[in-house]
Write a protein that holds these residues in place. Structure first.
Motif, mmCIF file in Angstrom:
data_model
loop_
_atom_site.group_PDB
_atom_site.id
_atom_site.type_symbol
_atom_site.label_atom_id
_atom_site.label_comp_id
_atom_site.label_asym_id
_atom_site.label_seq_id
_atom_site.Cartn_x
_atom_site.Cartn_y
_atom_site.Cartn_z
ATOM 1 N N ALA A 130 62.354 80.850 70.106
ATOM 2 C CA ALA A 130 62.227 79.255 69.867
ATOM 3 C C ALA A 130 63.426 79.220 71.284
ATOM 4 N N PHE A 131 62.923 77.912 72.041
ATOM 5 C CA PHE A 131 63.947 77.378 72.951
ATOM 6 C C PHE A 131 64.254 78.402 73.952
ATOM 7 N N LYS A 132 64.059 78.455 75.202
ATOM 8 C CA LYS A 132 64.382 79.696 75.668
ATOM 9 C C LYS A 132 65.349 78.523 76.801
ATOM 10 N N GLY A 133 65.859 79.092 77.904
ATOM 11 C CA GLY A 133 66.370 78.711 79.159
ATOM 12 C C GLY A 133 67.644 77.552 78.347
ATOM 13 N N GLU A 134 67.470 77.216 79.680
ATOM 14 C CA GLU A 134 69.258 76.313 80.402
ATOM 15 C C GLU A 134 69.594 75.358 78.756
ATOM 16 N N LYS A 135 68.592 74.884 78.774
ATOM 17 C CA LYS A 135 68.897 73.525 77.748
ATOM 18 C C LYS A 135 68.637 73.336 76.134
ATOM 19 N N ALA A 136 68.579 75.305 75.726
ATOM 20 C CA ALA A 136 68.204 75.448 74.427
ATOM 21 C C ALA A 136 69.208 74.259 73.519
ATOM 22 N N VAL A 137 69.643 74.469 73.404
ATOM 23 C CA VAL A 137 70.305 72.636 72.799
ATOM 24 C C VAL A 137 69.769 71.975 72.930
ATOM 25 N N ASP A 160 65.729 85.288 78.586
ATOM 26 C CA ASP A 160 65.472 85.107 77.162
ATOM 27 C C ASP A 160 64.905 85.529 76.621
ATOM 28 N N GLU A 161 63.952 87.060 77.023
ATOM 29 C CA GLU A 161 63.470 87.829 76.821
ATOM 30 C C GLU A 161 64.920 89.086 76.645
ATOM 31 N N GLY A 162 63.561 90.489 76.152
ATOM 32 C CA GLY A 162 64.282 91.710 75.430
ATOM 33 C C GLY A 162 64.634 91.645 74.057
ATOM 34 N N PRO A 163 64.937 92.748 73.723
ATOM 35 C CA PRO A 163 64.528 93.267 72.395
ATOM 36 C C PRO A 163 65.756 92.552 71.166
ATOM 37 N N ILE A 164 65.777 92.118 70.261
ATOM 38 C CA ILE A 164 67.140 91.546 69.535
ATOM 39 C C ILE A 164 67.692 91.891 69.199
ATOM 40 N N LEU A 165 69.251 92.102 69.114
ATOM 41 C CA LEU A 165 70.103 92.621 68.202
ATOM 42 C C LEU A 165 70.718 92.321 67.483
#
Ligand code: GRF
Length: 204
Positions: A130-137, A160-165
């Motif tokens: 949810a909410f990728k990119g520079e305005k996420a908040v 803002d993709e890739g395996p979540i840790l």
């Protein structure tokens, strides 16, 4: 030896050299320094407080100013490859083997992801995807959701993709502004990011 020290020295054998990338206030970088992570280099894409924090902590710093590569508003005609290659060179010259983006705000060209395959981490202030990119908040606030949070993940060529840790939730409170909400998210990120880097490094 205290448990925490034993934990740290075990991790140190594995992660030896971290490069941290910053663009802004650098409070996540500061948390990494306080945690005692072995940071060999801090690189910024613009003059910023993050560089000052590193300098005061006697960590080598490099400013690779994106404006020197033609970055203007939106960065459309920007020499992204030249900029990315210069940062890659700096990291390699300092023997960096793990890269942590900490509020770094320029998108790289793909080459750096080949040099540091699965070795670039990012912290993003939302519960990805949810909410990728520079305005996420701001986007989470505007969407009227009840909660958002933070995600630490392996960075890939796709923003803002890739395996979540790791992920942690943060409730959105009545009267929250982008500033108050982002600060509460950062309060969660500051301990979570160094901890996740240590856990990740033991799996190298
Ligand atoms: C953090 O919220 C991080 O998730 C985002 O940028 C912010 C960095 O904050 N990518 P700071 O510059 O370390 O204070």
């Amino acid at each position: 030896m205290f448990l925490a020290e034993r934990h740290r020295s075990r991790s140190f054998r594995v992660i030896q050299k971290i490069g941290v990338l910053v663009s802004g206030t650098g409070s996540l970088l500061d948390a990494m320094i306080q945690d005692g992570l072995p940071i060999s280099l801090v690189v910024a894409d613009r003059p910023c407080r993050g560089l000052e924090i590193a300098y005061r902590a006697h960590i080598p710093i490099r400013l690779v100013d994106r404006r020197r590569y033609g970055y203007t508003n939106g960065g459309l005609d920007f020499d992204r490859s030249g900029f990315t290659e210069q940062i890659t060179r700096e990291l390699l010259e300092h023997g960096v083997n793990l890269v942590a983006m900490a509020g770094f705000m320029t998108i790289f060209s793909p080459s750096i992801f080949r040099h540091f395959k699965r070795r670039i981490l990012n912290s993003h202030p939302s519960l990805l995807p949810a909410f990728k990119g520079e305005k996420a908040v701001a986007d989470a606030l505007a969407a009227g959701v009840a909660e958002t949070g933070t995600t630490i993940h392996i960075a890939t060529e796709q923003l803002d993709e890739g395996p979540i840790l790791a992920q942690e939730r943060v409730a959105i409170l009545e009267g929250d502004t982008v500033a108050t909400l982002h600060e509460r998210i950062k309060q969660v990120e500051r301990p979570l990011y160094p901890r996740t880097i240590r856990d990740f490094s033991t799996k190298f």
